[in-house]
Design an enzyme around this catalytic site. Structure first.
Site, PDB file in Angstrom:
ATOM      1  N   TYR A  34       6.524 125.162  -2.796  1.00 45.22           N
ATOM      2  CA  TYR A  34       6.833 125.639  -4.072  1.00 45.22           C
ATOM      3  C   TYR A  34       6.394 124.631  -5.089  1.00 45.22           C
ATOM      4  O   TYR A  34       6.022 123.315  -4.976  1.00 45.22           O
ATOM      5  CB  TYR A  34       8.503 125.683  -4.161  1.00 45.22           C
ATOM      6  N   LYS A 148       5.451 119.635  -1.045  1.00 45.31           N
ATOM      7  CA  LYS A 148       6.437 120.241  -1.871  1.00 45.31           C
ATOM      8  C   LYS A 148       6.694 121.496  -0.784  1.00 45.31           C
ATOM      9  O   LYS A 148       6.917 122.454  -1.433  1.00 45.31           O
ATOM     10  CB  LYS A 148       5.977 120.367  -3.134  1.00 45.31           C
ATOM     11  N   GLU A 181      12.839 107.378  -2.934  1.00 44.72           N
ATOM     12  CA  GLU A 181      12.988 108.304  -4.090  1.00 44.72           C
ATOM     13  C   GLU A 181      14.399 108.626  -4.050  1.00 44.72           C
ATOM     14  O   GLU A 181      15.145 108.332  -3.236  1.00 44.72           O
ATOM     15  CB  GLU A 181      11.678 109.230  -3.955  1.00 44.72           C
ATOM     16  N   LEU A 205       7.544 112.405  -2.548  1.00 45.74           N
ATOM     17  CA  LEU A 205       6.607 113.481  -3.069  1.00 45.74           C
ATOM     18  C   LEU A 205       5.897 112.541  -4.471  1.00 45.74           C
ATOM     19  O   LEU A 205       6.671 111.949  -5.115  1.00 45.74           O
ATOM     20  CB  LEU A 205       7.537 114.475  -3.642  1.00 45.74           C
TER      21      LEU A 205
END
Ligand code: PDD
Length: 300
Positions: A34, A148, A181, A205
């Site tokens: 996505y 993702k 993250e 990411l």
């Protein structure tokens, strides 16, 4: 009123008229990817960057051909226009589509391609100044966080735990306490005047916001190092003047004022953070044709 418009496999329809099959592999196996693109002033921001990442994600899950026939460069702006939204997001998802349930790929593949736009409030000046709180958790995700993927269960659980602990965002740490993250954001620290963030790897990411923050901070003359830091670096052992901030599409940059039970710096939005964010907001406003926003650093 904004219309809830859906793009599904080549057709525009109302969001409530969109259905996917029970045996869609996105639904049963999480076999999909996505993107989330910000909409400001009815424009999709940094769309080209998001599409580069979308195509990369598709390539990494060996679904490259799924995008053939879907001109996202024109479909997504058209979706925003049809939806009539000024501020919010475009959500895009591509799955390996429906097929009798099996782990191995169906031949030929039968991808499901969808996108919709949704109005959303972007952070206000007050929210930025108030700052955000992170809740440290051990990173339980898989080893391909650079894709993702719609497999978001570990992030869902971590973000729920953060919320229940009174925090706004989870902070993923490796087993050594290294900061990777956030639950749905990249994380930066300002340590001894140097802006640092985890290097690109399979463990994080590659955020589009991260990319622009690094570029903008360097252009402002700051030293930016893609070098990880630990939880201790930003809490107990933090030098005076330490700052932390998150970076993500729908929240831009948010100053972090607390991590777990530790206050960050003086507990207020940091000067370096606000200086970079001011430039970031100026650039973004100019891109979408909005007037220059009021500087935040002055209000500190
Ligand atoms: N999430 N890291 C993770 C794990 C993320 O899920 C996101 C974004 C980011 C920031 O990337 P970007 O700057 O490109 O938005 C970093 C989106 C917004 C989401 O899942 O809603």
């Amino acid at each position: 009123m904004d219309a809830e418009v859906l793009y599904l496999n080549g057709e525009f329809k109302s969001l409530e008229d969109g259905w996917v099959r029970i045996e869609d592999r996105g639904f049963e196996l999480g076999d999909g990817i996505y993107e989330v693109v910000k909409v400001m002033n009815s424009k999709a921001v940094w769309l080209e960057d998001h599409l580069v990442r979308l195509y990369r994600s598709l390539g990494e899950i060996r679904l490259t051909d799924a995008s053939v026939g879907h001109e996202f460069e024109t479909v997504l702006p058209e979706l925003v226009e049809r939806s009539g939204i000024a501020n919010g997001m475009v959500y895009v998802q591509v799955t390996r589509g429906h097929a009798p349930r099996d782990f191995v790929f169906p031949h030929p593949p039968n991808p499901t391609v969808l996108a919709y736009a949704r109005a959303k409030k972007l952070p206000t000046e007050e929210e930025i100044h108030r700052g955000t709180v992170l809740h440290p958790v051990e990173d339980m995700r898989w080893a391909r966080c650079d894709i993702k993927s719609t497999n978001l269960l570990a992030a869902v659980l971590a973000k729920e735990e953060a919320k229940e602990a009174g925090a706004d965002e989870a902070l993923f740490l490796d087993s050594e306490g290294l900061v990777r993250e956030g639950g749905s954001s990249n994380v930066f620290a300002v340590l001894d005047g140097v802006i640092r963030t985890h290097p690109l790897s399979n463990r994080i990411l590659g955020g589009i916001t991260r990319l622009h923050v690094i570029e903008i901070a360097r252009a402002l003359g700051y030293t930016v190092e893609e070098r990880a830091f630990t939880l201790a670096d930003i809490t107990s052992a933090a030098p005076a003047g330490c700052e932390v901030f998150t970076a993500s599409t729908l929240k831009d940059m948010l100053p972090v004022v607390r991590v777990g039970s530790h206050q960050v710096g003086d507990g207020k939005a940091g000067t370096v953070t606000l200086t970079v964010l001011d430039r970031f907001r100026q650039i973004q406003a100019a891109l979408v044709g909005l007037p220059e926003p009021r500087p935040l650093a002055a209000g500190r």
